[in-house]
Design a protein around this motif. Structure first.
Motif, PDB file in Angstrom:
ATOM      1  N   GLY A 102       9.300   2.105  51.915  1.00  0.00           N
ATOM      2  CA  GLY A 102       9.589   0.706  51.641  1.00  0.00           C
ATOM      3  C   GLY A 102      10.804   0.167  52.380  1.00  0.00           C
ATOM      4  O   GLY A 102      11.303  -0.905  52.052  1.00  0.00           O
ATOM      5  N   GLY A 103      11.313   0.906  53.345  1.00  0.00           N
ATOM      6  CA  GLY A 103      12.440   0.409  54.136  1.00  0.00           C
ATOM      7  C   GLY A 103      13.792   0.584  53.485  1.00  0.00           C
ATOM      8  O   GLY A 103      14.779   0.012  53.943  1.00  0.00           O
ATOM      9  N   VAL A 104      13.876   1.375  52.434  1.00  0.00           N
ATOM     10  CA  VAL A 104      15.140   1.534  51.710  1.00  0.00           C
ATOM     11  C   VAL A 104      16.225   2.084  52.625  1.00  0.00           C
ATOM     12  O   VAL A 104      17.355   1.586  52.647  1.00  0.00           O
ATOM     13  CB  VAL A 104      14.946   2.469  50.496  1.00  0.00           C
ATOM     14  CG1 VAL A 104      16.262   2.712  49.790  1.00  0.00           C
ATOM     15  CG2 VAL A 104      13.938   1.870  49.528  1.00  0.00           C
ATOM     16  N   GLU A 105      15.920   3.102  53.395  1.00  0.00           N
ATOM     17  CA  GLU A 105      16.937   3.720  54.232  1.00  0.00           C
ATOM     18  C   GLU A 105      17.167   2.950  55.526  1.00  0.00           C
ATOM     19  O   GLU A 105      18.251   2.987  56.094  1.00  0.00           O
ATOM     20  CB  GLU A 105      16.569   5.173  54.528  1.00  0.00           C
ATOM     21  CG  GLU A 105      16.566   6.038  53.286  1.00  0.00           C
ATOM     22  CD  GLU A 105      16.574   7.529  53.611  1.00  0.00           C
ATOM     23  OE1 GLU A 105      17.006   7.896  54.714  1.00  0.00           O
ATOM     24  OE2 GLU A 105      16.144   8.300  52.751  1.00  0.00           O
ATOM     25  N   THR A 106      16.139   2.239  55.999  1.00  0.00           N
ATOM     26  CA  THR A 106      16.291   1.475  57.238  1.00  0.00           C
ATOM     27  C   THR A 106      17.169   0.253  57.027  1.00  0.00           C
ATOM     28  O   THR A 106      18.085  -0.026  57.798  1.00  0.00           O
ATOM     29  CB  THR A 106      14.923   1.043  57.767  1.00  0.00           C
ATOM     30  OG1 THR A 106      14.157   2.206  58.095  1.00  0.00           O
ATOM     31  CG2 THR A 106      15.077   0.196  59.028  1.00  0.00           C
ATOM     32  N   PHE A 107      16.911  -0.503  55.963  1.00  0.00           N
ATOM     33  CA  PHE A 107      17.593  -1.774  55.750  1.00  0.00           C
ATOM     34  C   PHE A 107      18.804  -1.663  54.833  1.00  0.00           C
ATOM     35  O   PHE A 107      19.629  -2.568  54.782  1.00  0.00           O
ATOM     36  CB  PHE A 107      16.607  -2.800  55.172  1.00  0.00           C
ATOM     37  CG  PHE A 107      15.336  -2.917  55.957  1.00  0.00           C
ATOM     38  CD1 PHE A 107      15.368  -3.182  57.317  1.00  0.00           C
ATOM     39  CD2 PHE A 107      14.115  -2.722  55.368  1.00  0.00           C
ATOM     40  CE1 PHE A 107      14.208  -3.273  58.054  1.00  0.00           C
ATOM     41  CE2 PHE A 107      12.937  -2.813  56.092  1.00  0.00           C
ATOM     42  CZ  PHE A 107      12.983  -3.092  57.438  1.00  0.00           C
ATOM     43  N   ARG A 108      18.913  -0.540  54.084  1.00  0.00           N
ATOM     44  CA  ARG A 108      20.025  -0.359  53.144  1.00  0.00           C
ATOM     45  C   ARG A 108      20.161  -1.560  52.221  1.00  0.00           C
ATOM     46  O   ARG A 108      21.248  -2.041  51.935  1.00  0.00           O
ATOM     47  CB  ARG A 108      21.330  -0.142  53.911  1.00  0.00           C
ATOM     48  CG  ARG A 108      21.331   1.083  54.793  1.00  0.00           C
ATOM     49  CD  ARG A 108      21.346   2.350  53.980  1.00  0.00           C
ATOM     50  NE  ARG A 108      21.224   3.539  54.821  1.00  0.00           N
ATOM     51  CZ  ARG A 108      21.186   4.773  54.346  1.00  0.00           C
ATOM     52  NH1 ARG A 108      21.263   4.985  53.049  1.00  0.00           N
ATOM     53  NH2 ARG A 108      21.061   5.786  55.160  1.00  0.00           N
TER      54      ARG A 108
END
Length: 441
Positions: A60-66
């Motif tokens: 879900g993009g948690v680590e990409t978008f912080r």
């Protein structure tokens, strides 16, 4: 981070490469999940036609978008579950002097008095422990050895017991290790139906086979095992969770059954339990589909109509019990990427471990698998066609493993002709019952 400027430079270099080389570049990849905001804002430079989106799909993009995950993305696409093998009340600080663990670290345990602790059967050889977040509230990860995970479960409600399963969300690093560990089984979560009531099965049989199934009370026995035996009103729109059983005189019934499964399933594997591979190159004039070429046709190896790709890939096909292979057929088999286990392999590995591997291959990236069984795979006393094959018990063991896996989508049985000895027909139907989950207790 990707920007319109640096991605624009990438496109310019790609166009220059095309001019200098005189060749067209099919793919110009503009980054990974971190490029998604530019795509959605319409600021991705023209010419970028590929994004390597992995983390956003898996997490879900948690680590990409912080940042807070986008509502459109699924943060729980992958979970790790492990079995609890011990639950005990223990001092939060170990008794005695603290030393270094096998990884060169000296763990520090704050004194919180006696706490309820649990041990799960997974460790650092399988996953990045620091990247695990328990899904259930009140559970904390304290540390791990090579193969065990230490949890604090004092605040869990209800507290877990031995035999329960505990689930975790994973960081990208934890997911990378878990996905590449051969000791962590991978299974789709959302493609597996949870049936709390009766299951459905459709039986189709050619004339001779129908008589054997009727004589052995196949439908009634399945109904006693909590199946509803149904007739389909609309063949093109089968109900979810339907399992098909087909029976016929020869191996051509397998192609018909597999075609039906391919219509209903976007991806499936095949466990082919037979004395032959049915991969012979076709050389018989006047026969549309020779019996010895059924699997070759199914996998598109004969380059004729009837292939079931992309639903069925050779990488998800396993042959179990192979005893005979023509040299030409052996060459096709070696080049096909199909997995084959001969009787020598079964003798060396044992049926339990072999079927575990066969099911792993058939279910890797699929919704489940089809089972094709020929009685010639099994040695019945006094029956020459099965000489040197699996024992009756080994055949039951294979079918029991299939039932326990929960991955059976459909099954066909060939060789059921009116002239078949009744005792063999009885055993064959008993094998089918085992594959559908018949138990003694």
């Amino acid at each position: 981070m990707p920007t319109p400027d640096n991605l624009g430079q990438l496109v310019a270099h790609a166009y220059k490469t095309e001019r200098l080389s005189g060749k067209s570049l099919d793919v110009i990849s503009g980054g990974a999940s971190s490029s998604l905001p530019l795509l959605l804002e319409g600021r991705l430079p023209a010419g970028i036609n590929n994004l390597r989106v992995g983390e956003a799909i898996l997490q879900g993009g948690v680590e990409t978008f912080r940042d807070t995950p986008w509502a459109e993305l699924e943060p729980d696409a992958c979970r790790l579950t492990s079995d609890i093998i011990e639950v005990k009340l223990k001092p939060s600080r170990p008794i005695g002097q603290s030393g270094y663990d096998a990884f060169g670290n000296q763990p520090v345990f704050p004194d919180e008095g006696d706490r309820l602790r649990a041990i799960a059967n997974i460790g650092r050889e399988d996953v990045l422990v620091e990247g695990l977040t328990p899904i259930a509230k009140g559970i904390r990860v304290l540390g791990a050895s090579s193969d065990h995970l230490l949890l604090d479960v004092a605040d869990a409600d209800p507290p877990p017991a031995v035999g329960d399963r505990v689930a975790f969300r994973m960081s990208y690093g934890a997911m990378l290790l878990a996905m590449t560990s051969e000791y962590v089984e991978k299974a789709p979560m959302h493609d597996v139906e949870d049936f709390s009531g009766r299951k459905m099965v459709q039986i189709t049989a050619e004339q001779g086979a129908a008589g054997i199934l009727a004589r052995e009370g196949t439908g009634a026995r399945l109904e006693a095992m909590n199946f509803d035996v149904i007739e389909l009103a609309d063949v093109e729109r089968p109900p979810s969770g339907l399992i098909r059983l087909a029976a016929g005189a020869d191996r051509r019934i397998a192609h018909k059954a597999l075609t039906a499964t391919a219509r209903a399933t976007h991806s499936f594997g095949l466990i082919w339990i037979d004395s032959i591979a049915a991969l012979m190159p076709e050389d018989e004039d006047g026969i549309d589909l020779p019996e010895g070429s059924v699997l070759a046709r199914t996998l598109g190896l004969d380059h004729k109509a009837g292939a079931l790709q992309p639903q069925l890939s050779p990488e998800n096909v396993v042959i179990v019990g192979l005893r005979h292979a023509d040299p030409a057929e052996a060459r096709v088999l070696k080049d096909s990427r199909v997995s084959a286990f001969t009787m020598t392999d079964i003798d060396a590995m044992g049926m339990r471990d072999l079927m575990h591997e066969a099911i792993r291959v058939a279910t890797s990236g699929t919704q489940g698998f089809h089972v094709s069984y020929s009685p010639t795979a099994t040695e019945f006393a006094g029956w020459a066609a099965g000489s040197g094959g699996l024992t009756v018990r080994e055949t039951h063991q294979a079918m029991e493993a299939i039932a326990l896996s929960g991955g059976l989508l459909s099954m066909d049985v060939s060789g059921l002709i009116a002239a078949l000895e009744p005792r063999i027909g009885t055993d064959v139907v008993n094998f089918v019952m085992s594959a559908f989950g018949k138990r003694i207790l």
